[in-house]
Design a protein around this motif. Structure first.
Motif, PDB file in Angstrom:
ATOM      1  N   PRO A 281      -1.019  -0.529  -3.966  1.00 32.54           N
ATOM      2  CA  PRO A 281      -0.601  -1.388  -2.910  1.00 32.54           C
ATOM      3  C   PRO A 281      -1.664  -2.218  -2.292  1.00 32.54           C
ATOM      4  CG  PRO A 281      -1.426   0.884  -2.046  1.00 32.54           C
ATOM      5  CD  PRO A 281      -1.313   0.895  -3.649  1.00 32.54           C
ATOM      6  N   ASN A 289      -7.046  -6.976   2.812  1.00 33.25           N
ATOM      7  CA  ASN A 289      -6.085  -5.857   2.921  1.00 33.25           C
ATOM      8  C   ASN A 289      -6.103  -5.418   4.296  1.00 33.25           C
ATOM      9  OD1 ASN A 289      -5.125  -5.234  -0.043  1.00 33.25           O
ATOM     10  ND2 ASN A 289      -7.284  -5.703  -0.249  1.00 33.25           N
ATOM     11  N   VAL A 291      -5.322  -2.479   7.068  1.00 33.49           N
ATOM     12  CA  VAL A 291      -4.684  -1.131   6.987  1.00 33.49           C
ATOM     13  C   VAL A 291      -5.141  -0.486   8.375  1.00 33.49           C
ATOM     14  CG1 VAL A 291      -7.072  -0.333   6.045  1.00 33.49           C
ATOM     15  CG2 VAL A 291      -4.789   1.012   5.499  1.00 33.49           C
ATOM     16  N   ASN A 292      -4.720   0.746   8.788  1.00 37.47           N
ATOM     17  CA  ASN A 292      -5.232   1.373   9.988  1.00 37.47           C
ATOM     18  C   ASN A 292      -6.218   2.083   9.737  1.00 37.47           C
ATOM     19  OD1 ASN A 292      -2.775   0.298  11.627  1.00 37.47           O
ATOM     20  ND2 ASN A 292      -1.600   2.004  11.013  1.00 37.47           N
ATOM     21  N   ASP A 331      -3.042  -9.433   3.789  1.00 37.70           N
ATOM     22  CA  ASP A 331      -1.608  -8.523   3.267  1.00 37.70           C
ATOM     23  C   ASP A 331      -2.047  -7.032   3.966  1.00 37.70           C
ATOM     24  OD1 ASP A 331       0.841  -8.333   2.135  1.00 37.70           O
ATOM     25  OD2 ASP A 331      -0.060  -7.330   0.467  1.00 37.70           O
ATOM     26  N   VAL A 332      -0.824  -6.531   4.271  1.00 39.40           N
ATOM     27  CA  VAL A 332      -0.842  -5.090   4.825  1.00 39.40           C
ATOM     28  C   VAL A 332      -0.641  -4.315   3.822  1.00 39.40           C
ATOM     29  CG1 VAL A 332       0.374  -3.575   6.394  1.00 39.40           C
ATOM     30  CG2 VAL A 332       0.059  -6.041   7.084  1.00 39.40           C
ATOM     31  N   VAL A 333      -1.541  -3.310   3.790  1.00 40.15           N
ATOM     32  CA  VAL A 333      -1.263  -2.133   2.702  1.00 40.15           C
ATOM     33  C   VAL A 333      -0.326  -1.223   3.294  1.00 40.15           C
ATOM     34  CG1 VAL A 333      -2.543  -0.216   1.661  1.00 40.15           C
ATOM     35  CG2 VAL A 333      -3.750  -2.433   2.281  1.00 40.15           C
ATOM     36  N   GLU A 334       0.711  -1.341   2.602  1.00 31.22           N
ATOM     37  CA  GLU A 334       2.051  -0.666   3.076  1.00 31.22           C
ATOM     38  C   GLU A 334       1.756   0.869   2.795  1.00 31.22           C
ATOM     39  OE1 GLU A 334       2.209  -3.232   1.130  1.00 31.22           O
ATOM     40  OE2 GLU A 334       3.115  -4.777   2.089  1.00 31.22           O
ATOM     41  N   THR A 335       1.161   1.170   1.844  1.00 33.89           N
ATOM     42  CA  THR A 335       1.169   2.766   1.347  1.00 33.89           C
ATOM     43  C   THR A 335      -0.180   3.393   1.376  1.00 33.89           C
ATOM     44  OG1 THR A 335       3.005   2.235  -0.443  1.00 33.89           O
ATOM     45  CG2 THR A 335       1.742   4.118  -0.647  1.00 33.89           C
ATOM     46  N   THR A 336      -0.152   4.594   1.863  1.00 39.58           N
ATOM     47  CA  THR A 336      -1.478   5.390   2.134  1.00 39.58           C
ATOM     48  C   THR A 336      -1.073   6.549   1.542  1.00 39.58           C
ATOM     49  OG1 THR A 336      -0.828   5.832   4.464  1.00 39.58           O
ATOM     50  CG2 THR A 336      -2.468   3.857   3.996  1.00 39.58           C
TER      51      THR A 336
END
Length: 385
Positions: A281, A289, A291-292, A331-336
């Motif tokens: 991702p 990237n 991400v939270n 771009d947002v990292v959708e999967t952690t």
């Protein structure tokens, strides 16, 4: 065992694979037995220096072969370090035998044994590299008679017997003709094996000497012809021929320089990986990237196959805070993930490093740096919410 991810009741357990290789070297000295070597992970070429053994009774010298051998990681090889020819006995790994003089102990020397590298369990026909050996010297009055030939050369000629021929790239050396009228010719060399030296005179009262054994090699040298004159003469027998060599690189014939037992030295460079990635991702630079902060990010990449889990340089991976670039695409990292550490997935052929971020990084930007133990450096850009 290769590194793999194994699913167990909802959790993921990662098994260790073979360690990747730093540069290294290993020398195999003569032991009288086959020795094993496993190509380190990530290594595809070995630099090999092999020495065939010397013939007996101060006989001919063994060849020194230097070559680079293409291999595959994890490949198993058999290593044969040849033994020097003895008094009468042929050396380990194919040396042709000499003979005992029944009367005055003018014994001839056995041929030296070749040194070679072959696939594990392989036969003489499967050898990948061969360093030929020297031929044994003929027996002599109070000393040795005509010398055995160096690897790739015929033996020394006696007053009665004729020398054994050298092994070639395609055939064994011809056995030397014995002194007439006694039927005591030396034996011809064969694939991997030196011929036996010719018999001495049957009389226990004269000084007729046995021929030296042929040296081993890709093809062995021929045994020297035995003596047969009724005259007390120190030079009636002849030396055995030297064996031929196999150099996968080709080129000029190797020099014959080795005295005593043979040996094989294998050297390899550090593994050089074929890096591809990073994969979803995450996005590669120049993309940032998003991400939270505090989440664990799966960083995926490929090294062209399973190179083991010991692939990271000390202190890697690392990250460093940097000034955020407002003009860079985001771009947002959708999967952690909730996992941590490094793993290899044999189904996808990808590595995954689960990078645990910190909540304190919220509102900042950082560069993630992955450094492999072959010096490869790759980076990713991150922005934390």
């Amino acid at each position: 065992m290769l590194g793999a991810a194994v699913m167990c009741a909802g959790a993921v357990t990662f098994t260790a694979g073979p360690a990747s290789a730093a540069a290294g070297s290993q020398t195999f000295s003569f032991t009288g037995a086959v020795q094993g070597f496993t190509v380190p992970a990530g290594v595809t070429s070995l630099h090999i220096e092999a020495d065939g053994a010397q013939g007996g009774q101060n006989g001919g010298l063994g060849a020194h072969v230097v070559s680079d051998l293409a291999v595959t990681p994890g490949q198993e090889l058999d290593i044969y370090a040849g033994g020097a020819g003895g008094v009468v006995s042929g050396g380990f790994n194919g040396g042709g035998a000499g003979h005992t003089d029944p009367g005055l102990a003018f014994h001839s020397g056995g041929g030296g044994g070749a040194s070679d590298v072959r696939p594990a369990g392989g036969s003489l026909a499967d050898r990948l590299l061969v360093a030929g050996a020297g031929g044994g010297s003929a027996g002599g009055f109070g000393m040795t008679g005509p010398a055995g030939g160096n690897a790739g050369a015929p033996g020394g000629e006696g007053n009665g017997g004729f020398p054994g021929g050298a092994g070639t790239a395609a055939a064994g050396g011809q056995g030397g003709e014995g002194a007439s009228p006694i039927n005591n010719d030396g034996g011809g060399g064969l694939l991997g094996t030196g011929g036996a030296g010719g018999l001495p005179s049957v009389s226990p009262d004269d000084g007729n000497n046995a021929g030296g054994g042929g040296g081993a090699g890709l093809y062995g040298g021929g045994g020297g012809g035995g003596g047969g004159s009724p005259v007390f003469n120190a030079g009636d027998g002849a030396g055995g021929g030297g064996g031929s060599s196999l150099d996968p690189d080709g080129g000029a014939a190797p020099a014959a320089t080795r005295a005593g037992n043979g040996q094989v030295t294998i050297t390899w460079d550090a593994a050089a990986y074929t890096f591809t990635g990073f994969f979803a991702p995450v996005d590669n630079p120049p993309v940032v990237n998003e991400v939270n902060a505090g989440r664990t990010v799966p960083v995926k990449f490929s090294l062209g196959g399973d190179q083991g889990l010991d692939i990271l340089a000390p202190g890697s991976p690392s990250s460093q805070q940097v000034t955020c670039n407002s003009s860079a695409p985001v771009d947002v990292v959708e999967t952690t993930t909730s996992q941590s550490g490094l793993a290899y997935n044999p189904e996808t052929g990808q590595y995954q490093y689960n990078w645990k971020t910190q909540k304190a990084w919220s509102g900042t930007c950082r560069v993630f740096t992955l450094t492999l133990d072959d010096g490869t450096v790759r980076t990713l850009n991150f922005q934390f919410r």
